[in-house]
Design a protein around this motif. Structure first.
Motif, PDB file in Angstrom:
ATOM      1  N   ILE B 127       0.829  -1.204   0.000  1.00 58.04           N
ATOM      2  CA  ILE B 127       0.000   0.000   0.000  1.00 58.04           C
ATOM      3  C   ILE B 127       0.863   1.254   0.000  1.00 58.04           C
ATOM      4  CG2 ILE B 127      -1.660   1.322   1.376  1.00 58.04           C
ATOM      5  CD1 ILE B 127      -2.803  -1.380   2.279  1.00 58.04           C
ATOM      6  N   THR B 128       2.001   1.183   0.717  1.00 59.96           N
ATOM      7  CA  THR B 128       2.860   2.371   0.740  1.00 59.96           C
ATOM      8  C   THR B 128       3.419   2.678  -0.647  1.00 59.96           C
ATOM      9  OG1 THR B 128       4.809   1.063   1.277  1.00 59.96           O
ATOM     10  CG2 THR B 128       3.588   1.984   3.126  1.00 59.96           C
ATOM     11  N   LEU B 129       3.474   1.656  -1.495  1.00 55.37           N
ATOM     12  CA  LEU B 129       4.011   1.880  -2.838  1.00 55.37           C
ATOM     13  C   LEU B 129       2.962   2.435  -3.783  1.00 55.37           C
ATOM     14  CD1 LEU B 129       5.999  -1.477  -3.188  1.00 55.37           C
ATOM     15  CD2 LEU B 129       6.820   0.731  -2.399  1.00 55.37           C
ATOM     16  N   PHE B 130       1.718   2.462  -3.339  1.00 54.57           N
ATOM     17  CA  PHE B 130       0.604   2.817  -4.204  1.00 54.57           C
ATOM     18  C   PHE B 130       0.472   4.341  -4.273  1.00 54.57           C
ATOM     19  CE2 PHE B 130      -3.861   2.612  -5.554  1.00 54.57           C
ATOM     20  CZ  PHE B 130      -3.774   1.559  -6.449  1.00 54.57           C
ATOM     21  N   PRO B 131       0.529   4.934  -5.474  1.00 56.95           N
ATOM     22  CA  PRO B 131       0.409   6.394  -5.546  1.00 56.95           C
ATOM     23  C   PRO B 131      -1.001   6.852  -5.168  1.00 56.95           C
ATOM     24  CG  PRO B 131       0.527   5.443  -7.728  1.00 56.95           C
ATOM     25  CD  PRO B 131       0.751   4.324  -6.781  1.00 56.95           C
ATOM     26  N   SER B 132      -1.067   7.753  -4.204  1.00 53.92           N
ATOM     27  CA  SER B 132      -2.378   8.105  -3.656  1.00 53.92           C
ATOM     28  C   SER B 132      -3.226   8.875  -4.663  1.00 53.92           C
ATOM     29  CB  SER B 132      -2.193   8.929  -2.380  1.00 53.92           C
ATOM     30  OG  SER B 132      -1.468  10.097  -2.674  1.00 53.92           O
ATOM     31  N   ILE B 133      -2.591   9.463  -5.642  1.00 56.73           N
ATOM     32  CA  ILE B 133      -3.348  10.255  -6.615  1.00 56.73           C
ATOM     33  C   ILE B 133      -4.339   9.369  -7.378  1.00 56.73           C
ATOM     34  CG2 ILE B 133      -1.675   9.978  -8.493  1.00 56.73           C
ATOM     35  CD1 ILE B 133      -3.083  13.328  -7.760  1.00 56.73           C
ATOM     36  N   VAL B 157     -10.196  11.192   7.190  1.00 53.84           N
ATOM     37  CA  VAL B 157     -10.209   9.748   6.940  1.00 53.84           C
ATOM     38  C   VAL B 157      -9.161   9.342   5.900  1.00 53.84           C
ATOM     39  CG1 VAL B 157     -11.611   7.809   6.150  1.00 53.84           C
ATOM     40  CG2 VAL B 157     -12.592   9.512   7.697  1.00 53.84           C
ATOM     41  N   PRO B 158      -9.086   9.994   4.748  1.00 51.17           N
ATOM     42  CA  PRO B 158      -8.035   9.589   3.802  1.00 51.17           C
ATOM     43  C   PRO B 158      -6.615   9.830   4.323  1.00 51.17           C
ATOM     44  CG  PRO B 158      -9.661  10.973   2.717  1.00 51.17           C
ATOM     45  CD  PRO B 158      -9.969  11.009   4.170  1.00 51.17           C
ATOM     46  N   ASN B 163      -1.506   7.418   5.863  1.00 49.32           N
ATOM     47  CA  ASN B 163      -0.313   7.405   6.704  1.00 49.32           C
ATOM     48  C   ASN B 163      -0.225   6.189   7.620  1.00 49.32           C
ATOM     49  OD1 ASN B 163       1.203   9.904   6.114  1.00 49.32           O
ATOM     50  ND2 ASN B 163      -0.770  10.831   6.584  1.00 49.32           N
ATOM     51  N   LEU B 164      -1.304   5.420   7.682  1.00 51.49           N
ATOM     52  CA  LEU B 164      -1.295   4.244   8.556  1.00 51.49           C
ATOM     53  C   LEU B 164      -0.193   3.239   8.215  1.00 51.49           C
ATOM     54  CD1 LEU B 164      -4.883   3.076   9.526  1.00 51.49           C
ATOM     55  CD2 LEU B 164      -2.921   3.418  11.008  1.00 51.49           C
ATOM     56  N   ALA B 220      -0.100  15.393   6.372  1.00 54.97           N
ATOM     57  CA  ALA B 220      -1.477  15.876   6.352  1.00 54.97           C
ATOM     58  C   ALA B 220      -1.523  17.398   6.165  1.00 54.97           C
ATOM     59  CB  ALA B 220      -2.175  15.480   7.655  1.00 54.97           C
ATOM     60  N   TRP B 221      -0.623  18.088   6.787  1.00 56.56           N
ATOM     61  CA  TRP B 221      -0.571  19.540   6.717  1.00 56.56           C
ATOM     62  C   TRP B 221      -0.309  20.002   5.275  1.00 56.56           C
ATOM     63  CZ3 TRP B 221      -1.154  23.240  10.578  1.00 56.56           C
ATOM     64  CH2 TRP B 221      -0.739  24.538  10.264  1.00 56.56           C
ATOM     65  N   ASN B 222       0.559  19.277   4.597  1.00 58.60           N
ATOM     66  CA  ASN B 222       0.981  19.702   3.261  1.00 58.60           C
ATOM     67  C   ASN B 222       0.130  19.158   2.128  1.00 58.60           C
ATOM     68  OD1 ASN B 222       3.089  21.222   4.227  1.00 58.60           O
ATOM     69  ND2 ASN B 222       4.572  19.543   4.093  1.00 58.60           N
ATOM     70  N   GLU B 223      -0.756  18.219   2.424  1.00 54.93           N
ATOM     71  CA  GLU B 223      -1.482  17.551   1.355  1.00 54.93           C
ATOM     72  C   GLU B 223      -2.300  18.569   0.553  1.00 54.93           C
ATOM     73  OE1 GLU B 223      -3.785  15.173  -1.108  1.00 54.93           O
ATOM     74  OE2 GLU B 223      -4.643  16.620   0.294  1.00 54.93           O
ATOM     75  N   PHE B 224      -2.290  18.399  -0.754  1.00 54.96           N
ATOM     76  CA  PHE B 224      -2.915  19.415  -1.598  1.00 54.96           C
ATOM     77  C   PHE B 224      -4.108  18.898  -2.403  1.00 54.96           C
ATOM     78  CE2 PHE B 224      -3.089  21.709  -5.686  1.00 54.96           C
ATOM     79  CZ  PHE B 224      -3.386  22.975  -5.210  1.00 54.96           C
ATOM     80  N   ILE B 225      -3.917  17.795  -3.105  1.00 61.89           N
ATOM     81  CA  ILE B 225      -4.893  17.457  -4.143  1.00 61.89           C
ATOM     82  C   ILE B 225      -6.236  17.025  -3.565  1.00 61.89           C
ATOM     83  CG2 ILE B 225      -4.176  15.046  -4.467  1.00 61.89           C
ATOM     84  CD1 ILE B 225      -4.804  17.459  -7.336  1.00 61.89           C
TER      85      ILE B 225
END
Lengths: 359, 292
Positions: B127-133, B157-158, B163-164, B220-225
């Motif tokens: 999952i960590t390898l999965f691009p969140s976009i 939630v996302p 980050n889990l 979380a602070w920096n997340e944009f999309i």
């Protein structure tokens, strides 16, 4: 009041745990039992089953006639000292001692009373405010013992508590432990692979091998009357001479020499002769059972010299016999005559390893 | 001379060595500092420059006239305090949720050895390898279906979920290296598994908790999309989105000053946070748990 009883204890089917096959034993109040055995004999597993850290596959653990086999560790009122001490690193010594008592909801006044009396016994007073990281190995060890004592438990469990100390300190702490636990009423179970610890500390020793009880006896009798070849070979240092020899009539044939067998119901074709090196002595003219051999190794142990000789054995490989001789006894020739006193010889069955009668 | 015991080697070449080492060492440090901090320094300087200085050619590096206008504009003409609050709420709750869920999960994976634990671990790693976009489209559908748009939960939630995996992996490796005897001792003292986690293990894993917590918070602070897509209401926006949407009077005017000021304002809380908790990361907390 609170005797500890193990009934047909068995732990198998778990690849992570060294198996225990069938252990039954009783430790009474005031008794100090050592579980002695080589690594992998299951002694720690037994201790962990008493503590409740492992669940037995079969069998029962009784503390003070109460079946605790399926109780969680905290409800058994057993205290344990770990090899690694396992002190809580983020708490100071005082809180380490108090942690278990607070969980039991013991009133604060009594907690401080108990800590005071234990720290007086162990000399922990100047250390109470320190964290485990600021203590030396010996001090940590004392705190670990203190944490067990302060619990006022029905049974004390000690898992090789001395093995992380250096040799000098170990001897010192061993003497301390003996005094501390002599003064305690509750039964003590002490796991060790060190025979000196087992023999010096215990009132009873259980020698274990392969998850089975080999002998349960007083330290004296473990040493003088080993029940089988394993106990004979494991207890005692330097190790007992164990020679596999054929028999002829009432004599055992040791190389080119003969030794009279003990009175056995029947003469087996082969037998294991056991004699401790300290019982093998230089022969005097009057001695009957004398072996002659070539000295091939002399190890100076300070108090004694451990002399190994090759006893001639016809055309076959010579037989090795070791003897512990006082250093003032000198010999000049390469060949040595050693006497085997009959009363010190142990005879073991060649197949089962069980002790045959001693003369 | 000081590094080795006296030897018979010629000493003529020796003194140059430490000198060269020192030079290279500080040179490397300087390069890293310039590389990482120069853009930030540029933003800070820009945010204090007056508009003419920002646009001046040739470049004016050090502002001759210092102005706070850009900052004042952020907080008067735009609700930047509100944006910061939004970001803080979202990041803080995500971090707490992440640690609260991740720590017990990591402990379970490390010590309780559930069936298929190895497989679960592998899955987490994947999952960590999965691009969140790639999740954006699907998440948008979910948020529309659950009517969570313009709700903090749409971000919390996302962010927690994203980050889990890292939290679990880092915490797991921490739990694995904690001495096992410590837990056994706690069990004998009468701690239940949960009490043990709270009273014994968590204090010992505090450095790991703080580290993973800060990483989660920053992410979380920096997340944009996601923030841009799921939140459309002005008062609910987070700092990155708000900063990006600072526009000029026309398409030809780029308000560099306010953008630089917004960047600085958005970064300062993170810097404070890291500085604050760096002191809390007490090193060597486990020293002395078992034999030294």
């Amino acid at each position: 009041m609170a005797k500890l009883e193990l009934i047909n204890l068995n732990k198998t089917f778990n690849p992570k745990v060294i198996p225990v096959k069938d252990i039954s034993l009783t430790v009474n109040d005031g008794e100090f039992l050592s579980l002695l055995g080589p690594s992998g004999c299951g002694k720690s597993t037994i201790l962990r089953m008493i503590a409740g850290l492992e669940t037995p596959t079969r069998g029962k653990v009784l503390i003070g006639d109460r079946d605790v086999t399926h109780l969680p560790p905290g409800d058994r009122n057993a205290a344990m000292v770990f090899q690694s001490y396992a002190l809580y690193p983020h708490m100071n010594v005082h809180d380490n001692l108090a942690a278990g008592l607070k969980l039991k909801k013991i009133p604060a006044g009594e907690i401080s009373d108990r800590i005071q009396s234990v720290s007086r016994i162990l000399g922990l007073d100047p250390l109470l405010q320190r964290k485990p990281g600021q203590l030396s190995g010996g001090q940590r060890q004392r705190v670990a013992v203190g944490r067990a004592l302060v619990r006022d438990s029905d049974v004390f469990l000690l898992d090789e508590p001395l093995s992380n100390l250096d040799a000098l300190l170990r001897e010192h702490v061993r003497a301390e432990l003996k005094q501390i636990f002599d003064a305690q009423q509750a039964p003590v179970v002490y796991v060790t692979h060190d025979q000196t610890e087992a023999l010096t500390l215990s009132t009873k020793v259980a020698v274990l091998n392969n998850g089975l009880l080999q002998q349960l006896d007083t330290p004296d009798r473990i040493y003088t009357h080993p029940a089988n070849q394993f106990v004979a070979g494991f207890v005692g240092s330097p190790q007992m001479n164990l020679l596999q020899v054929p028999c002829q009539g009432t004599m055992a044939i040791v190389g080119d020499y003969k030794v009279r067998l003990a009175n056995l119901p029947s003469t087996p074709p082969e037998v294991v002769l056991g004699i401790r090196p300290e019982h093998v002595r230089l022969a005097k003219p009057s001695d009957a059972h004398v072996l002659k051999g070539k000295v091939f190794l002399v190890e100076n142990l300070g108090m004694f010299k451990l002399v190994s000789i090759h006893v001639k054995n016809g055309e076959k490989e010579p037989i090795v016999l070791r003897s512990l001789l006082p250093p003032d006894q000198d010999w000049h020739q390469q060949e040595l005559e050693l006497a085997l006193p009959l009363e010190s010889i142990h005879w073991f069955d060649i197949k089962t390893g069980d002790s045959l009668a001693r003369p | 001379m000081s590094t080795t015991a006296p030897t018979h080697q010629p000493t003529t070449t020796k003194p140059s060595r430490p000198w060269l080492q020192t030079l290279l060492f500080w040179g490397a440090i300087g390069a890293i500092v310039v590389f990482s901090l120069a853009p930030i320094l540029w933003q800070v300087l820009t945010s204090f420059k007056v508009n003419e200085d920002i646009a001046a050619i040739p470049n004016i590096y050090l502002p001759r006239r210092i102005t706070f206008d850009h900052y004042i504009e952020l907080f008067t003409r735009r609700p930047f305090l509100r944006y910061i609050l939004n970001s803080f709420i979202v990041a803080f709750i995500s971090t707490l949720a992440c640690l609260a869920i991740g720590t017990p999960a990591a402990y379970a994976l490390a010590r309780l050895r559930p069936p298929g634990g190895k497989l679960i671990q592998l899955g987490i790693l994947l999952i960590t390898l999965f691009p969140s976009i790639l999740l954006l489209q699907g998440l948008l559908e979910i948020i529309q279906a659950t009517h969570l748009a313009n709700n903090y939960l749409a971000l919390i939630v996302p962010y927690t979920a994203m980050n889990l995996p890292l939290t679990i992996l880092v915490m797991r490796s921490f739990f694995v290296q904690l001495p096992r005897d410590l837990e056994d001792a706690a069990k004998i003292d009468g701690y239940s598994t949960w009490q043990m986690l709270v009273h014994i293990l968590t204090p010992l894993t505090l450095p790991a908790l703080v580290t993973t917590g800060i990483l989660t918070f920053i992410a979380a602070w920096n997340e944009f999309i996601f923030a841009l897509t799921f939140i459309t209401e002005e008062t609910m926006k987070t700092i990155p989105v708000a900063s990006a949407q600072i526009g000029g009077a026309s398409v030809f005017e780029i308000p560099y000053g306010p953008i630089a000021a917004a960047t600085v304002v958005g970064t300062i809380p993170l810097v404070i946070l890291v500085l604050l908790f760096q002191q809390q990361i007490v090193q060597g907390l486990t020293a002395g748990a078992v034999k030294g």
